[in-house]
Design a protein around this motif. Structure first.
Motif, PDB file in Angstrom:
ATOM      1  N   TYR A  43    -126.230  20.772  32.425  1.00  0.00           N
ATOM      2  CA  TYR A  43    -125.056  20.377  31.613  1.00  0.00           C
ATOM      3  C   TYR A  43    -124.483  22.235  32.122  1.00  0.00           C
ATOM      4  O   TYR A  43    -125.031  22.768  31.415  1.00  0.00           O
ATOM      5  CB  TYR A  43    -125.263  19.376  30.311  1.00  0.00           C
ATOM      6  CG  TYR A  43    -123.619  19.575  30.142  1.00  0.00           C
ATOM      7  CD1 TYR A  43    -122.302  19.075  31.047  1.00  0.00           C
ATOM      8  CD2 TYR A  43    -123.276  20.190  29.345  1.00  0.00           C
ATOM      9  CE1 TYR A  43    -121.323  18.790  30.262  1.00  0.00           C
ATOM     10  CE2 TYR A  43    -121.860  19.927  28.794  1.00  0.00           C
ATOM     11  CZ  TYR A  43    -121.052  19.282  28.878  1.00  0.00           C
ATOM     12  OH  TYR A  43    -119.179  19.552  29.108  1.00  0.00           O
ATOM     13  N   GLN A  93    -120.559  22.709  31.020  1.00  0.00           N
ATOM     14  CA  GLN A  93    -119.058  22.270  30.908  1.00  0.00           C
ATOM     15  C   GLN A  93    -118.521  22.844  31.634  1.00  0.00           C
ATOM     16  O   GLN A  93    -117.396  22.651  32.454  1.00  0.00           O
ATOM     17  CB  GLN A  93    -118.761  22.935  29.679  1.00  0.00           C
ATOM     18  CG  GLN A  93    -117.096  22.412  29.486  1.00  0.00           C
ATOM     19  CD  GLN A  93    -117.080  22.928  27.979  1.00  0.00           C
ATOM     20  OE1 GLN A  93    -117.943  22.958  27.092  1.00  0.00           O
ATOM     21  NE2 GLN A  93    -115.723  22.050  27.376  1.00  0.00           N
ATOM     22  N   THR A 115    -127.298   7.483  35.004  1.00  0.00           N
ATOM     23  CA  THR A 115    -125.912   8.184  33.012  1.00  0.00           C
ATOM     24  C   THR A 115    -124.913   9.021  33.727  1.00  0.00           C
ATOM     25  O   THR A 115    -124.073   9.277  33.395  1.00  0.00           O
ATOM     26  CB  THR A 115    -126.714   7.910  32.014  1.00  0.00           C
ATOM     27  OG1 THR A 115    -127.742   6.928  31.611  1.00  0.00           O
ATOM     28  CG2 THR A 115    -126.126   8.154  31.054  1.00  0.00           C
ATOM     29  N   SER A 132    -121.969   4.288  30.302  1.00  0.00           N
ATOM     30  CA  SER A 132    -121.921   5.981  30.097  1.00  0.00           C
ATOM     31  C   SER A 132    -120.153   6.145  30.593  1.00  0.00           C
ATOM     32  O   SER A 132    -119.832   6.908  30.618  1.00  0.00           O
ATOM     33  CB  SER A 132    -122.840   6.901  30.676  1.00  0.00           C
ATOM     34  OG  SER A 132    -122.631   6.712  32.340  1.00  0.00           O
ATOM     35  N   MET A 160    -117.874   7.460  28.839  1.00  0.00           N
ATOM     36  CA  MET A 160    -117.799   9.058  28.690  1.00  0.00           C
ATOM     37  C   MET A 160    -118.013  10.257  29.110  1.00  0.00           C
ATOM     38  O   MET A 160    -118.309   9.902  30.444  1.00  0.00           O
ATOM     39  CB  MET A 160    -119.102   9.402  28.313  1.00  0.00           C
ATOM     40  CG  MET A 160    -119.741   8.358  27.591  1.00  0.00           C
ATOM     41  SD  MET A 160    -122.207   8.152  26.889  1.00  0.00           S
ATOM     42  CE  MET A 160    -122.229   6.864  25.646  1.00  0.00           C
ATOM     43  N   ARG A 161    -117.517  11.527  28.246  1.00  0.00           N
ATOM     44  CA  ARG A 161    -116.863  12.592  29.724  1.00  0.00           C
ATOM     45  C   ARG A 161    -118.621  13.631  29.366  1.00  0.00           C
ATOM     46  O   ARG A 161    -120.046  12.864  28.400  1.00  0.00           O
ATOM     47  CB  ARG A 161    -116.826  13.688  28.294  1.00  0.00           C
ATOM     48  CG  ARG A 161    -114.518  12.780  28.064  1.00  0.00           C
ATOM     49  CD  ARG A 161    -114.120  14.038  27.672  1.00  0.00           C
ATOM     50  NE  ARG A 161    -114.266  14.773  26.398  1.00  0.00           N
ATOM     51  CZ  ARG A 161    -114.482  14.014  25.232  1.00  0.00           C
ATOM     52  NH1 ARG A 161    -113.207  13.175  24.731  1.00  0.00           N
ATOM     53  NH2 ARG A 161    -114.690  14.291  23.811  1.00  0.00           N
ATOM     54  N   GLY A 194    -119.808  16.133  28.732  1.00  0.00           N
ATOM     55  CA  GLY A 194    -120.716  16.213  27.607  1.00  0.00           C
ATOM     56  C   GLY A 194    -121.602  15.598  26.369  1.00  0.00           C
ATOM     57  O   GLY A 194    -122.051  15.532  25.860  1.00  0.00           O
ATOM     58  N   GLU A 195    -120.514  14.032  26.219  1.00  0.00           N
ATOM     59  CA  GLU A 195    -121.023  13.049  25.373  1.00  0.00           C
ATOM     60  C   GLU A 195    -122.574  12.191  26.261  1.00  0.00           C
ATOM     61  O   GLU A 195    -123.350  12.015  25.974  1.00  0.00           O
ATOM     62  CB  GLU A 195    -119.845  12.126  25.745  1.00  0.00           C
ATOM     63  CG  GLU A 195    -119.059  12.332  24.912  1.00  0.00           C
ATOM     64  CD  GLU A 195    -117.533  11.729  24.910  1.00  0.00           C
ATOM     65  OE1 GLU A 195    -116.855  11.293  23.509  1.00  0.00           O
ATOM     66  OE2 GLU A 195    -116.851  11.483  25.466  1.00  0.00           O
ATOM     67  N   ARG A 196    -122.572  12.612  27.834  1.00  0.00           N
ATOM     68  CA  ARG A 196    -123.409  11.674  28.243  1.00  0.00           C
ATOM     69  C   ARG A 196    -124.723  12.549  28.309  1.00  0.00           C
ATOM     70  O   ARG A 196    -125.564  12.109  28.292  1.00  0.00           O
ATOM     71  CB  ARG A 196    -122.731  11.484  30.007  1.00  0.00           C
ATOM     72  CG  ARG A 196    -122.148  10.716  30.657  1.00  0.00           C
ATOM     73  CD  ARG A 196    -122.028  10.666  31.842  1.00  0.00           C
ATOM     74  NE  ARG A 196    -120.686  10.036  32.037  1.00  0.00           N
ATOM     75  CZ  ARG A 196    -120.034  10.197  32.824  1.00  0.00           C
ATOM     76  NH1 ARG A 196    -120.618  11.030  33.984  1.00  0.00           N
ATOM     77  NH2 ARG A 196    -118.879   9.834  33.245  1.00  0.00           N
ATOM     78  N   ARG A 240    -125.612  14.529  25.853  1.00  0.00           N
ATOM     79  CA  ARG A 240    -125.195  15.023  24.608  1.00  0.00           C
ATOM     80  C   ARG A 240    -126.280  13.902  24.267  1.00  0.00           C
ATOM     81  O   ARG A 240    -127.307  13.343  23.513  1.00  0.00           O
ATOM     82  CB  ARG A 240    -124.568  15.019  23.195  1.00  0.00           C
ATOM     83  CG  ARG A 240    -123.620  16.291  23.273  1.00  0.00           C
ATOM     84  CD  ARG A 240    -124.865  17.270  22.727  1.00  0.00           C
ATOM     85  NE  ARG A 240    -124.283  18.823  23.072  1.00  0.00           N
ATOM     86  CZ  ARG A 240    -124.841  19.593  23.841  1.00  0.00           C
ATOM     87  NH1 ARG A 240    -125.705  19.089  23.839  1.00  0.00           N
ATOM     88  NH2 ARG A 240    -124.560  20.405  24.122  1.00  0.00           N
ATOM     89  N   TRP A 241    -126.217  12.514  25.024  1.00  0.00           N
ATOM     90  CA  TRP A 241    -126.890  10.975  24.511  1.00  0.00           C
ATOM     91  C   TRP A 241    -127.982  11.126  25.200  1.00  0.00           C
ATOM     92  O   TRP A 241    -128.890  10.521  24.565  1.00  0.00           O
ATOM     93  CB  TRP A 241    -125.399   9.283  25.206  1.00  0.00           C
ATOM     94  CG  TRP A 241    -126.356   8.577  24.766  1.00  0.00           C
ATOM     95  CD1 TRP A 241    -126.589   7.632  23.702  1.00  0.00           C
ATOM     96  CD2 TRP A 241    -125.742   7.226  25.739  1.00  0.00           C
ATOM     97  NE1 TRP A 241    -126.828   7.243  24.198  1.00  0.00           N
ATOM     98  CE2 TRP A 241    -126.143   6.064  25.358  1.00  0.00           C
ATOM     99  CE3 TRP A 241    -124.970   7.228  27.458  1.00  0.00           C
ATOM    100  CZ2 TRP A 241    -126.154   5.249  25.969  1.00  0.00           C
ATOM    101  CZ3 TRP A 241    -125.194   5.870  27.942  1.00  0.00           C
ATOM    102  CH2 TRP A 241    -125.636   4.941  27.714  1.00  0.00           C
TER     103      TRP A 241
END
Length: 125
Positions: free
Chosen positions: A32, A34, A72, A79, A82-83, A85-87, A89-90
């Motif tokens: 990831y 950002q 995902t 997902s 989801m943004r 970053g959320e994906r 972290r999940w």
């Protein structure tokens, strides 16, 4: 000309075919960034290594689960809203399933996709 390096986070995707034994093999990398708006998983399941840990391992089921991790990343299924970053972290959240993410590590790169290929070659294949 200097290439601008930006931070990224990654985790190794691990298969743990018999959770009670705690043995695992690396089966992919999740990366990831950002700043690059990038999230991707690249996987490689070495069936012979998996079967060495558990001769009865459900290889087809593990491949299906790995494909779900890849989906995902691209916003498939639950997902979708989801943004990135959320994906991420999940996916890296602790779990007691046949697939899990190892610890999150940091790095710097100018090209997340090329870096992901490098990490898969180094840590999985």
């Amino acid at each position: 000309m200097t290439t601008k390096l930006t931070p990224y986070e990654y985790a190794i995707i691990q298969a743990v075919p018999r959770i009670e034994r705690g043995e695992l093999i690396n089966v992919g990398v999740l990366l990831y960034s950002q700043r690059h708006d990038f999230l991707s998983a690249r996987t490689h399941l070495a069936e012979s290594r998996l079967r060495a840990l558990d001769p009865a391992a459900d290889v087809a089921g593990i491949r299906t689960a790995l494909e779900a991790w890849e989906r995902t990343c691209t916003g498939g299924g639950a997902s979708e809203q989801m943004r990135l970053g959320e994906r991420f972290r999940w996916l890296v959240a602790p779990r007691s399933t046949i697939l899990r993410a190892g610890p999150v590590h940091m790095g710097l790169t100018a090209d997340p996709s090329t870096e992901l290929d490098r990490l898969v070659s180094l840590l999985v294949r």
